[in-house]
Design a protein around this motif. Structure first.
Motif, PDB file in Angstrom:
ATOM      1  N   LYS A 127       0.831  -1.204   0.000  1.00  0.00           N
ATOM      2  CA  LYS A 127       0.000   0.000   0.000  1.00  0.00           C
ATOM      3  C   LYS A 127       0.864   1.252   0.000  1.00  0.00           C
ATOM      4  O   LYS A 127       1.732   1.426   0.853  1.00  0.00           O
ATOM      5  CB  LYS A 127      -0.939  -0.026   1.211  1.00  0.00           C
ATOM      6  CG  LYS A 127      -2.065   1.000   1.163  1.00  0.00           C
ATOM      7  CD  LYS A 127      -3.047   0.745   2.295  1.00  0.00           C
ATOM      8  CE  LYS A 127      -4.234   1.689   2.276  1.00  0.00           C
ATOM      9  NZ  LYS A 127      -5.188   1.382   3.370  1.00  0.00           N
ATOM     10  N   PHE A 128       0.602   2.119  -0.955  1.00  0.00           N
ATOM     11  CA  PHE A 128       1.451   3.284  -1.202  1.00  0.00           C
ATOM     12  C   PHE A 128       1.086   4.451  -0.291  1.00  0.00           C
ATOM     13  O   PHE A 128       1.957   5.168   0.198  1.00  0.00           O
ATOM     14  CB  PHE A 128       1.300   3.682  -2.675  1.00  0.00           C
ATOM     15  CG  PHE A 128       2.399   4.531  -3.215  1.00  0.00           C
ATOM     16  CD1 PHE A 128       3.566   3.961  -3.710  1.00  0.00           C
ATOM     17  CD2 PHE A 128       2.265   5.912  -3.259  1.00  0.00           C
ATOM     18  CE1 PHE A 128       4.582   4.757  -4.226  1.00  0.00           C
ATOM     19  CE2 PHE A 128       3.274   6.709  -3.778  1.00  0.00           C
ATOM     20  CZ  PHE A 128       4.436   6.132  -4.262  1.00  0.00           C
ATOM     21  N   PHE A 129      -0.204   4.672  -0.071  1.00  0.00           N
ATOM     22  CA  PHE A 129      -0.682   5.753   0.783  1.00  0.00           C
ATOM     23  C   PHE A 129      -1.341   5.160   2.029  1.00  0.00           C
ATOM     24  O   PHE A 129      -2.315   4.404   1.920  1.00  0.00           O
ATOM     25  CB  PHE A 129      -1.689   6.634   0.040  1.00  0.00           C
ATOM     26  CG  PHE A 129      -1.069   7.533  -0.997  1.00  0.00           C
ATOM     27  CD1 PHE A 129      -0.382   8.682  -0.624  1.00  0.00           C
ATOM     28  CD2 PHE A 129      -1.162   7.218  -2.347  1.00  0.00           C
ATOM     29  CE1 PHE A 129       0.191   9.513  -1.578  1.00  0.00           C
ATOM     30  CE2 PHE A 129      -0.595   8.038  -3.306  1.00  0.00           C
ATOM     31  CZ  PHE A 129       0.091   9.192  -2.921  1.00  0.00           C
ATOM     32  N   LEU A 130      -0.808   5.499   3.203  1.00  0.00           N
ATOM     33  CA  LEU A 130      -1.319   4.980   4.472  1.00  0.00           C
ATOM     34  C   LEU A 130      -2.084   6.086   5.190  1.00  0.00           C
ATOM     35  O   LEU A 130      -1.496   7.090   5.600  1.00  0.00           O
ATOM     36  CB  LEU A 130      -0.162   4.490   5.346  1.00  0.00           C
ATOM     37  CG  LEU A 130       0.726   3.401   4.747  1.00  0.00           C
ATOM     38  CD1 LEU A 130       1.858   3.059   5.725  1.00  0.00           C
ATOM     39  CD2 LEU A 130      -0.075   2.147   4.421  1.00  0.00           C
ATOM     40  N   PRO A 131      -3.399   5.930   5.391  1.00  0.00           N
ATOM     41  CA  PRO A 131      -4.181   6.984   6.035  1.00  0.00           C
ATOM     42  C   PRO A 131      -3.888   7.093   7.532  1.00  0.00           C
ATOM     43  O   PRO A 131      -3.693   6.091   8.227  1.00  0.00           O
ATOM     44  CB  PRO A 131      -5.628   6.541   5.792  1.00  0.00           C
ATOM     45  CG  PRO A 131      -5.550   5.055   5.642  1.00  0.00           C
ATOM     46  CD  PRO A 131      -4.234   4.777   4.985  1.00  0.00           C
ATOM     47  N   THR A 132      -3.885   8.333   8.012  1.00  0.00           N
ATOM     48  CA  THR A 132      -3.656   8.598   9.436  1.00  0.00           C
ATOM     49  C   THR A 132      -4.616   9.694   9.906  1.00  0.00           C
ATOM     50  O   THR A 132      -4.223  10.612  10.607  1.00  0.00           O
ATOM     51  CB  THR A 132      -2.207   9.044   9.685  1.00  0.00           C
ATOM     52  OG1 THR A 132      -1.904  10.176   8.858  1.00  0.00           O
ATOM     53  CG2 THR A 132      -1.222   7.942   9.392  1.00  0.00           C
TER      54      THR A 132
END
Length: 305
Positions: A127-132
């Protein structure tokens, strides 16, 4: 010229949280069920973290597997489930991966076969974009991937992206430029933004983001979403298959386990791109866009010195 067609199934399921063994057995049951279809699917897509559930936080370390282990386990389950000696199935599935002591939210594409000598791993995507933000805190527990690639399959070039990866318009553009003609999107997206008009997050998936990707890049989009509840958060399901003109072929329900199916013809990609040559236009302008992106990334940064 023979058309290249694949029968695709997307199985939106509710995994048992933190139980890799039980979820693997459930997927083996799906293999058996789908073997009875006439015809059985060529490709099966399963959701993000389908082997463990999503909201595990520190529990990721207890359930993570190497990509080689996941491939071995899926191949073993498939061999035990099929009776046709020439049976083959391409699978896309999400799992928590460990590699050299580093943990990732990953997806594997593998060709499974009754004859193990024909089985292989096609691709591994991290996964390239990890939500926070909001209910998400992925960066605390997993590392992000650094590559976006297309890869060869038995039917045509494809790519895999995971959930927030497709909420950024640049990532589908990259994989389309790299040659993908089918995009498999897997998600574990909690339903949110409730209003009298419905659920905002689900509407953005089904009506805006995924059809927009398919139409802009002339690409088949197959989305498979997790369902069920974890920690009071309900996942939105709504799995969907969209043709290269951006038209929805089939969409699954919001909150129920189900399997959606469609036949996708890879030859449609060339037809759609000829009618709306946005991707060739993008390719022609990519040098200037790269320069502009580099300049834009510097905007707002403090001057050195």
């Amino acid at each position: 010229m023979v058309s290249v067609t694949a029968n695709v199934a997307a199985a939106q399921i509710k995994p048992r949280k933190g139980d890799y063994v039980a979820n693997l057995a459930r997927i083996g049951e799906l293999f058996t069920q789908l073997e009875g279809d006439a015809p059985p699917p060529d490709v099966l897509v399963l959701p993000e973290t389908a082997l463990t559930g999503y909201f595990l936080e520190g529990g990721v370390r207890d359930v993570a597997r190497t990509a080689a282990e996941v491939f071995r386990d899926l191949q073993s389950a498939y061999q035990s489930s099929v009776v046709r000696p020439d049976a083959m199935l391409d699978v896309v599935i999400g799992f928590y991966e460990v590699d050299a002591g580093i943990y990732y939210n990953s997806a594997i594409s593998a060709t499974l076969a009754a004859d193990p000598t024909s089985a292989r791993v096609n691709h591994l995507h991290r996964k390239f974009f990890l939500p926070t933000y909001g209910v998400f805190d992925e960066k605390r527990f997993v590392a992000r991937g650094h590559q976006l690639d297309a890869f060869s399959t038995r039917f045509g070039p494809a790519a895999v992206l995971i959930c927030e990866d497709v909420w950024h318009s640049v990532t589908p553009a990259v994989i389309a430029l790299k040659g993908a003609e089918a995009l498999y999107v897997i998600s574990a997206s909690p339903a949110r933004d409730f209003s009298g008009d419905g659920i905002g997050s689900v509407s953005r998936w089904t009506n805006t983001i995924l059809p927009g990707i398919a139409m802009e890049h002339g690409i088949w989009v197959v989305h498979c979403g997790l369902v069920g509840f974890e920690g009071g958060k309900g996942f939105g399901g709504s799995s969907q298959i969209i043709d290269p003109w951006g038209k929805t072929v089939v969409v699954g329900p919001l909150d129920e386990e189900c399997i959606i199916r469609a036949s996708i013809n890879f030859d449609d990609v060339a037809i759609a791109r000829a009618a709306s040559p946005l991707l060739p236009d993008l390719r022609e302008a990519i040098g200037d866009l790269t320069a502009e992106l580099t300049a834009a990334a510097r905007c707002g940064l403090p001057e050195s010195g």
